[in-house]
Write a protein that holds these residues in place. Structure first.
Motif, PDB file in Angstrom:
ATOM      1  N   ALA A  51      28.386 -41.969 -39.027  1.00 51.47           N
ATOM      2  CA  ALA A  51      27.039 -43.197 -38.600  1.00 51.47           C
ATOM      3  C   ALA A  51      27.896 -44.245 -39.156  1.00 51.47           C
ATOM      4  O   ALA A  51      28.029 -44.221 -40.320  1.00 51.47           O
ATOM      5  CB  ALA A  51      26.124 -42.660 -39.727  1.00 51.47           C
ATOM      6  N   ASP A  52      27.042 -45.059 -38.453  1.00 54.68           N
ATOM      7  CA  ASP A  52      27.943 -46.284 -39.447  1.00 54.68           C
ATOM      8  C   ASP A  52      26.828 -47.524 -38.564  1.00 54.68           C
ATOM      9  O   ASP A  52      26.150 -47.194 -37.625  1.00 54.68           O
ATOM     10  CB  ASP A  52      28.844 -47.125 -37.894  1.00 54.68           C
ATOM     11  N   ARG A  53      26.462 -48.554 -39.085  1.00 59.07           N
ATOM     12  CA  ARG A  53      25.624 -49.748 -39.042  1.00 59.07           C
ATOM     13  C   ARG A  53      25.911 -50.487 -37.399  1.00 59.07           C
ATOM     14  O   ARG A  53      24.375 -50.652 -36.663  1.00 59.07           O
ATOM     15  CB  ARG A  53      25.533 -50.526 -40.174  1.00 59.07           C
ATOM     16  N   VAL A  54      26.868 -50.772 -37.616  1.00 62.68           N
ATOM     17  CA  VAL A  54      27.175 -51.128 -35.625  1.00 62.68           C
ATOM     18  C   VAL A  54      28.788 -51.284 -35.373  1.00 62.68           C
ATOM     19  O   VAL A  54      29.653 -50.323 -36.196  1.00 62.68           O
ATOM     20  CB  VAL A  54      27.331 -52.528 -36.065  1.00 62.68           C
ATOM     21  N   ILE A  55      28.577 -50.122 -34.036  1.00 63.28           N
ATOM     22  CA  ILE A  55      29.324 -49.689 -33.218  1.00 63.28           C
ATOM     23  C   ILE A  55      29.378 -50.837 -32.311  1.00 63.28           C
ATOM     24  O   ILE A  55      29.123 -50.436 -31.448  1.00 63.28           O
ATOM     25  CB  ILE A  55      29.588 -48.180 -33.033  1.00 63.28           C
ATOM     26  N   GLY A  56      30.454 -51.250 -31.953  1.00 68.92           N
ATOM     27  CA  GLY A  56      31.186 -52.118 -30.762  1.00 68.92           C
ATOM     28  C   GLY A  56      32.066 -50.966 -30.330  1.00 68.92           C
ATOM     29  O   GLY A  56      32.677 -49.733 -31.000  1.00 68.92           O
ATOM     30  N   LYS A  57      32.672 -51.161 -28.938  1.00 69.38           N
ATOM     31  CA  LYS A  57      34.243 -50.301 -28.447  1.00 69.38           C
ATOM     32  C   LYS A  57      35.082 -50.389 -29.645  1.00 69.38           C
ATOM     33  O   LYS A  57      35.394 -49.655 -29.339  1.00 69.38           O
ATOM     34  CB  LYS A  57      35.003 -51.911 -27.387  1.00 69.38           C
ATOM     35  N   ALA A  58      35.481 -51.187 -29.966  1.00 71.84           N
ATOM     36  CA  ALA A  58      36.209 -51.426 -30.977  1.00 71.84           C
ATOM     37  C   ALA A  58      36.461 -50.437 -31.574  1.00 71.84           C
ATOM     38  O   ALA A  58      38.108 -49.951 -32.003  1.00 71.84           O
ATOM     39  CB  ALA A  58      37.266 -52.646 -31.733  1.00 71.84           C
ATOM     40  N   ALA A  59      35.305 -49.775 -32.448  1.00 70.88           N
ATOM     41  CA  ALA A  59      35.567 -48.619 -33.587  1.00 70.88           C
ATOM     42  C   ALA A  59      35.264 -47.943 -33.057  1.00 70.88           C
ATOM     43  O   ALA A  59      35.591 -46.758 -33.571  1.00 70.88           O
ATOM     44  CB  ALA A  59      33.789 -49.327 -34.121  1.00 70.88           C
ATOM     45  N   ALA A  60      34.286 -47.356 -31.336  1.00 69.52           N
ATOM     46  CA  ALA A  60      34.156 -46.293 -30.472  1.00 69.52           C
ATOM     47  C   ALA A  60      35.425 -46.098 -29.889  1.00 69.52           C
ATOM     48  O   ALA A  60      36.085 -44.576 -30.458  1.00 69.52           O
ATOM     49  CB  ALA A  60      33.598 -47.045 -29.492  1.00 69.52           C
ATOM     50  N   ARG A  81      28.816 -47.843 -25.052  1.00 73.37           N
ATOM     51  CA  ARG A  81      28.464 -46.302 -24.798  1.00 73.37           C
ATOM     52  C   ARG A  81      29.078 -46.234 -23.842  1.00 73.37           C
ATOM     53  O   ARG A  81      28.811 -45.308 -23.314  1.00 73.37           O
ATOM     54  CB  ARG A  81      25.820 -47.208 -24.704  1.00 73.37           C
ATOM     55  N   ASP A  82      28.906 -47.142 -22.714  1.00 74.81           N
ATOM     56  CA  ASP A  82      30.488 -46.790 -22.077  1.00 74.81           C
ATOM     57  C   ASP A  82      31.505 -45.962 -21.837  1.00 74.81           C
ATOM     58  O   ASP A  82      31.715 -45.583 -21.323  1.00 74.81           O
ATOM     59  CB  ASP A  82      30.601 -48.326 -20.730  1.00 74.81           C
ATOM     60  N   PHE A  83      32.360 -46.684 -23.228  1.00 75.02           N
ATOM     61  CA  PHE A  83      33.526 -46.076 -23.515  1.00 75.02           C
ATOM     62  C   PHE A  83      33.052 -44.565 -23.635  1.00 75.02           C
ATOM     63  O   PHE A  83      34.021 -43.741 -23.085  1.00 75.02           O
ATOM     64  CB  PHE A  83      34.062 -46.382 -24.808  1.00 75.02           C
ATOM     65  N   LEU A  84      32.233 -44.504 -24.710  1.00 71.95           N
ATOM     66  CA  LEU A  84      31.632 -42.984 -25.215  1.00 71.95           C
ATOM     67  C   LEU A  84      31.093 -42.459 -24.116  1.00 71.95           C
ATOM     68  O   LEU A  84      31.784 -40.890 -24.594  1.00 71.95           O
ATOM     69  CB  LEU A  84      30.578 -43.161 -26.082  1.00 71.95           C
ATOM     70  N   ARG A  85      31.196 -42.988 -22.794  1.00 69.19           N
ATOM     71  CA  ARG A  85      30.327 -41.159 -22.529  1.00 69.19           C
ATOM     72  C   ARG A  85      31.802 -41.362 -21.442  1.00 69.19           C
ATOM     73  O   ARG A  85      31.814 -40.304 -20.749  1.00 69.19           O
ATOM     74  CB  ARG A  85      29.811 -42.209 -21.418  1.00 69.19           C
ATOM     75  N   THR A  86      32.722 -41.665 -21.258  1.00 64.71           N
ATOM     76  CA  THR A  86      34.056 -41.169 -20.902  1.00 64.71           C
ATOM     77  C   THR A  86      34.496 -40.114 -21.830  1.00 64.71           C
ATOM     78  O   THR A  86      35.135 -39.524 -21.415  1.00 64.71           O
ATOM     79  CB  THR A  86      35.078 -41.923 -20.627  1.00 64.71           C
ATOM     80  N   THR A  87      33.831 -39.415 -23.186  1.00 64.71           N
ATOM     81  CA  THR A  87      34.512 -38.932 -24.034  1.00 64.71           C
ATOM     82  C   THR A  87      33.505 -37.622 -24.427  1.00 64.71           C
ATOM     83  O   THR A  87      32.741 -37.295 -23.629  1.00 64.71           O
ATOM     84  CB  THR A  87      34.654 -39.498 -25.231  1.00 64.71           C
TER      85      THR A  87
END
Length: 134
Positions: A51-60, A81-87
């Protein structure tokens, strides 16, 4: 409180429940929490809920590199979000934003900008491990 693992951030910026149920907590900002945990123990995030306050692509990308099972963010960028959809990572967020901004809100966050050109978690860890020092 997030919908995935009922992790409460409280006063922290990032909270992890490891695969064996142990908590990891941080008050650091940006990608420092996952980067620090991955440096200290590369397997510390495998199978964990984050759980994180802010998730950008780097953190993802870094959480994916660590092998987390799920991610919840108070605020998530569209690129994350777009990256995480590929995982296979389960993810949810309260607020979706076009991009994560820098701390003074005047431009895109430098780590988010750098992550936009990175496709995979292994490359992300290599780049950010060499770029960011705690």
């Amino acid at each position: 409180m997030n919908m995935l693992g009922a992790l409460d951030l409280g006063d922290h910026t990032c909270v992890i429940r490891t695969a064996d149920g142990a908590p990891l907590v941080s008050g650091e900002h940006g990608i420092l929490p996952p980067l620090r945990w991955l440096r200290e123990n590369p397997d510390s995030l495998r199978g964990a809920d984050a759980a994180d306050r802010v998730i950008g692509k780097a953190a993802a990308l870094l959480f994916a590199y660590g092998g987390v099972r799920s991610i919840w963010a108070a605020r998530m960028s569209e690129a994350a979000r777009d990256f995480l959809r590929t995982t296979d990572i389960l993810f949810d967020y309260d607020e979706l934003v076009p991009a994560i901004l820098n701390r003074d809100g005047t431009d895109i966050c430098p780590m988010e900008r750098r992550a936009l050109g990175i496709d995979g978690p292994v490359e992300a860890f290599r780049v950010f491990d060499g770029l960011v020092r705690p």
